[in-house]
Design an enzyme around this catalytic site. Sequence first.
Site, short mmCIF file in Angstrom:
data_model
loop_
_atom_site.label_atom_id
_atom_site.label_comp_id
_atom_site.label_asym_id
_atom_site.label_seq_id
_atom_site.Cartn_x
_atom_site.Cartn_y
_atom_site.Cartn_z
N ARG A 102 0.88 -1.18 0.00
CA ARG A 102 0.00 0.00 0.00
C ARG A 102 0.90 1.21 0.00
NH1 ARG A 102 -5.27 1.39 3.59
NH2 ARG A 102 -6.08 0.04 1.96
N HIS A 129 -7.41 0.80 -6.39
CA HIS A 129 -7.63 -0.06 -5.21
C HIS A 129 -8.31 -1.35 -5.69
CE1 HIS A 129 -7.78 -1.28 -1.19
NE2 HIS A 129 -8.60 -0.39 -0.66
N GLN A 132 -10.13 -3.88 -3.21
CA GLN A 132 -11.42 -3.40 -2.73
C GLN A 132 -12.51 -3.65 -3.77
OE1 GLN A 132 -12.30 -1.73 0.35
NE2 GLN A 132 -14.30 -2.25 -0.48
N ASP A 219 -17.16 7.37 -1.28
CA ASP A 219 -15.86 7.28 -0.58
C ASP A 219 -15.53 8.68 -0.05
OD1 ASP A 219 -13.34 6.47 0.30
OD2 ASP A 219 -12.42 6.56 -1.69
N CYS A 259 -16.29 1.84 0.76
CA CYS A 259 -15.10 1.03 1.03
C CYS A 259 -14.67 1.13 2.48
CB CYS A 259 -13.97 1.45 0.09
SG CYS A 259 -13.60 3.22 0.16
N ARG A 287 -13.73 -8.39 1.64
CA ARG A 287 -12.30 -8.14 1.41
C ARG A 287 -11.51 -9.42 1.70
NH1 ARG A 287 -10.19 -3.06 1.64
NH2 ARG A 287 -8.34 -4.17 0.90
N1 NVA Z 1 -9.87 6.85 -1.34
C1 NVA Z 1 -9.50 6.37 -0.02
C2 NVA Z 1 -9.77 4.90 0.07
C3 NVA Z 1 -9.47 4.29 1.42
C4 NVA Z 1 -9.73 2.82 1.46
C5 NVA Z 1 -8.04 6.69 0.25
O1 NVA Z 1 -7.22 6.50 -0.65
O2 NVA Z 1 -7.73 7.12 1.36
N1 CP Z 2 -11.18 -0.04 2.50
C1 CP Z 2 -9.90 -0.14 2.92
O1 CP Z 2 -8.97 -0.38 2.16
O2 CP Z 2 -9.76 0.00 4.27
P1 CP Z 2 -8.39 0.17 5.08
O3 CP Z 2 -7.82 1.51 4.71
O4 CP Z 2 -8.81 0.10 6.52
O5 CP Z 2 -7.47 -0.94 4.70
#
Ligand code: NVA
Ligand code: CP
Length: 302
Positions: A102, A129, A132, A219, A259, A287
């Site tokens: 990540r 993502h 997800q 989101d 998400c 997930r």
């Molecule tokens: N768009 C959000 C998704 C988190 C799962 C982010 O990147 O923070």
């Molecule tokens: N939706 C998602 O990826 O959650 P986290 O940021 O908690 O991993």
Amino acid sequence: MKHLLKLGDLTREEILDLLGLADQLKFERRNNIPHPLLTGKTLGMIFQKSSTRTRVSFEAGMYQLGGNALFLSSRDLQIGRGEPVQDTARVLSRYLDAIMIRTYEQAEVEALAEYGSIPIINGLTDYAHPCQVLADLQTIREYKGTLAGRKLAFIGDGNNMANSLIVGGIKTGMSVAIGCPKGYLPDADIIKWAHENGDLTVTEDIGEAASGADAVYTDVWASMGMEEEAEQRRRDFAGYQVNTKLMTYAKPDAIVLHCLPAHRGEEITDEIIEKYQSSIFDEAENRLHAQKAVLVRVMKKD
Ligand code: NVA
Ligand code: CP
């Protein structure tokens, strides 16, 4: 399937195969049927951003598959002190069987795949993502029976989630509508690809986006790494909210997806999260199952 860097790299058949395996693994887990498909395998999980769902579901998933998972915070790794990604990729490939990462730049995930010799899984970048969205597709199919011909509406920022939902939705035959303000559009290349390959609407009118939708998705307005823009974004996204009024445009039996984590009172109301908690938390559960399918497909080669 060698890696999961972005959904655009997968064929429709590969996506449907992952969803089928995810359903099977969910059944096995729910019925306490052991499924040690990755005995002795080790997944490294590099996190340059926070996580609850991704970290815990990957770690638990590897244990359920008979393997191990290592949580590798970039705060502790040498990569956080500037060790090149090329070298990190080559070294970690000697110890591990796959890496989930990540991070911010999609290019970093692609570089790990280029220089390493083991499967790489994208656990979220600023661009995509994919894990997800596999869980999201699994959830929509559970509630609606089919994906092809269904309408998915995404309300809010044209961010990593919007990008991946467009690709995943179009590849599985859904029509996708994005309701987002000017200046916050999804990736231009993805929009172009979607117009050429399926049914995509991009509009500033969220009622139009949600109209006739089978699933309404939202989101956060400010993603991880955009904290400094949060105040400006609160102003720019005012009105881009999934609430009771917006849901009157969707089909009466539409589901709501998020998400998570959610900012209640911003992109979604408290009331809507509580009312649609069944689909939203099934989505979070999925997930685990969808990612286990990915882990099996990239790591189990016999
Ligand atoms: N768009 C959000 C998704 C988190 C799962 C982010 O990147 O923070
Ligand atoms: N939706 C998602 O990826 O959650 P986290 O940021 O908690 O991993």
